[in-house]
Design a protein around this motif. Sequence first.
Motif, PDB file in Angstrom:
ATOM      1  N   ALA A 215     -16.792   4.833   1.927  1.00  0.00           N
ATOM      2  CA  ALA A 215     -15.724   3.836   2.009  1.00  0.00           C
ATOM      3  C   ALA A 215     -14.529   4.449   2.741  1.00  0.00           C
ATOM      4  O   ALA A 215     -14.447   5.665   2.891  1.00  0.00           O
ATOM      5  CB  ALA A 215     -15.312   3.415   0.608  1.00  0.00           C
ATOM      6  N   ILE A 216     -13.586   3.585   3.172  1.00  0.00           N
ATOM      7  CA  ILE A 216     -12.327   4.111   3.731  1.00  0.00           C
ATOM      8  C   ILE A 216     -11.486   4.692   2.599  1.00  0.00           C
ATOM      9  O   ILE A 216     -10.774   5.671   2.777  1.00  0.00           O
ATOM     10  CB  ILE A 216     -11.550   2.978   4.459  1.00  0.00           C
ATOM     11  CG1 ILE A 216     -12.296   2.607   5.748  1.00  0.00           C
ATOM     12  CG2 ILE A 216     -10.120   3.400   4.796  1.00  0.00           C
ATOM     13  CD1 ILE A 216     -11.719   1.405   6.466  1.00  0.00           C
ATOM     14  N   GLY A 217     -11.641   4.089   1.411  1.00  0.00           N
ATOM     15  CA  GLY A 217     -10.780   4.498   0.300  1.00  0.00           C
ATOM     16  C   GLY A 217      -9.438   3.806   0.412  1.00  0.00           C
ATOM     17  O   GLY A 217      -8.395   4.438   0.235  1.00  0.00           O
ATOM     18  N   THR A 218      -9.456   2.508   0.724  1.00  0.00           N
ATOM     19  CA  THR A 218      -8.186   1.778   0.868  1.00  0.00           C
ATOM     20  C   THR A 218      -7.503   1.664  -0.492  1.00  0.00           C
ATOM     21  O   THR A 218      -8.098   1.953  -1.533  1.00  0.00           O
ATOM     22  CB  THR A 218      -8.398   0.342   1.407  1.00  0.00           C
ATOM     23  OG1 THR A 218      -8.961  -0.472   0.369  1.00  0.00           O
ATOM     24  CG2 THR A 218      -9.316   0.323   2.630  1.00  0.00           C
ATOM     25  N   THR A 219      -6.277   1.189  -0.453  1.00  0.00           N
ATOM     26  CA  THR A 219      -5.543   0.991  -1.704  1.00  0.00           C
ATOM     27  C   THR A 219      -5.978  -0.303  -2.396  1.00  0.00           C
ATOM     28  O   THR A 219      -5.468  -0.619  -3.470  1.00  0.00           O
ATOM     29  CB  THR A 219      -4.025   0.913  -1.421  1.00  0.00           C
ATOM     30  OG1 THR A 219      -3.795  -0.169  -0.513  1.00  0.00           O
ATOM     31  CG2 THR A 219      -3.506   2.204  -0.801  1.00  0.00           C
TER      32      THR A 219
ATOM     33  N   ASN B 234       0.846  -1.207   0.000  1.00  0.00           N
ATOM     34  CA  ASN B 234       0.000   0.000   0.000  1.00  0.00           C
ATOM     35  C   ASN B 234       0.875   1.249   0.000  1.00  0.00           C
ATOM     36  O   ASN B 234       0.428   2.332  -0.361  1.00  0.00           O
ATOM     37  CB  ASN B 234      -0.960   0.009   1.209  1.00  0.00           C
ATOM     38  CG  ASN B 234      -0.267  -0.267   2.540  1.00  0.00           C
ATOM     39  OD1 ASN B 234       0.894  -0.640   2.568  1.00  0.00           O
ATOM     40  ND2 ASN B 234      -0.997  -0.096   3.630  1.00  0.00           N
ATOM     41  N   ALA B 235       2.142   1.105   0.406  1.00  0.00           N
ATOM     42  CA  ALA B 235       3.077   2.236   0.417  1.00  0.00           C
ATOM     43  C   ALA B 235       3.603   2.498  -0.987  1.00  0.00           C
ATOM     44  O   ALA B 235       3.642   1.600  -1.825  1.00  0.00           O
ATOM     45  CB  ALA B 235       4.240   1.920   1.355  1.00  0.00           C
ATOM     46  N   GLY B 236       3.993   3.747  -1.227  1.00  0.00           N
ATOM     47  CA  GLY B 236       4.668   4.097  -2.477  1.00  0.00           C
ATOM     48  C   GLY B 236       5.699   5.153  -2.140  1.00  0.00           C
ATOM     49  O   GLY B 236       5.343   6.270  -1.794  1.00  0.00           O
TER      50      GLY B 236
END
Length: 430
Positions: free
Chosen positions: A128-132, A38-40
Amino acid sequence: MSNVVVVGAQWGDEGKGRVVDWLAEKADIVARYNGGHNAGHTLVVDGKTYKLALIPSGVVRGKLGVIGNGVAVDPEALLAEIARIAELGLQVTPEVLQIAETATLVLPIHRAIDAAQEQLRTGTTGSAIGTTLRGIGPAYEDKIGRRGLRICDLADPERLSAKLDLLLAHHNAWFRGLGLVPFEKGPMLEGLLQLAPQVLPFVGRVWETLDKAHTNKQRIVFEGSQAVMLDIDWGSYPYVTSSTTIAAGAASGTGIAPSHIGSVLGVSKVYATRVGGGPFVSELDDPLGEALRARGREYGVNTGRPRRCGWLDTVQLRQSIKVAGIDQLALTKLDVLDGFDDICICTGYELDGQRIDHIPANDAEQQRLKPLLKRFDAWKGSTQGLRSWNDLPAEAKALIGAIQAEAGIPVAMVTTGPERDDAIVLRSSF
Ligand code: GDP
Ligand code: IMO
Ligand code: MG
């Protein structure tokens, strides 16, 4: 020189990767302790851009990278990233990357659960949370639920098969209940057994590697992913990620003793951004916010999503500094404010007509907060690529001074462009 933990002091994407890259010059090991792909984290070196998700930023300087037990590792994503980096001429071999044998595995089923949970949440709460959608949250849920698969399981096909039985018994009941297609064990097991020989050479006892390094007076940089406001305990719950992002996570997420963590460098932009849902008191939902997005190129490294933009929030920053144990700050992206007519920072909140200086725990109250803004004179000309404090316009110096005063801790570094050396170093303690 002591070990240092780098922590995002806002909502992520502060420029942690480039700060870690800078610190890595004088370090021996760079260790990731939380999060997953999930990190970039972006590094720009001599015009070449490295976009790292799971691989610790130190490998770009040829330092040993380690992925701790606190990281959620998707083996498919890991191998794809290694292949992508190889195209840039950087070979990530077991000599430069070690992965903890106890790190949690992220599987395709976790991605499916992530998507289904986001839909459920939207259907019931409207947001939504808006997760990756990388499956990170569900993988950590399985870890805490004590049915998770770990990297070491890849070495034991029989146990792997039995553990998949338990995992599927749990999740398929839920999938069926929602009228979704359940997962089959065969292809999952086969897929993992195919990946195993490529992943296992990287696996080792990270806790021992770090302990030996510390005993031998080697220097370790801990590379946080996400940020304090996305921490499972200290972030704006439930709009958070599912790991411990703060400095304490470096100990539980790698096996290093808390007493061996020397200093904690928090990274903050001179403005603010957030990806996904959740409160953002100083958000600019207007042309100024759009200008920040355009000038700062505020689009997700991994997902390409536009980042929400706003002014720096020093109430949030102060609270993050306290709970994450941050003792110095790196301020990034000063050059993005070049050419703005007005620059503000948020120095307090108003809640139902009352001034407050903390983030309320109640998320309904968080949504009602109004920012109290302090205006600063803008500067003429460009700060892009400046590397000396003396060359900065007086107005930029005043802004940095004011942020330091509001934060209550020293600013160690200011960055003025994405390139490795576009930075002004103010404290040589690193
Ligand atoms: P991280 O997740 O905290 O490592 O940060 P990201 O890599 O997701 O996002 C930071 C973005 O800002 C990247 O595109 C960097 O190249 C860029 N960046 C970092 N520092 C600076 C800076 O000082 N100026 C500008 N203009 N861009 C920067
Ligand atoms: P780096 O390390 C910014 C956000 C997502 C979402 C929430 C939960 O590059 O700073 P998740 O997929 O983790 O369950 O999503 O957290 N998020 C990030 N935002 N930078 C990141 O990482 C992020 N990782 C997760 O957008 O709001
Ligand atoms: Mg990022």
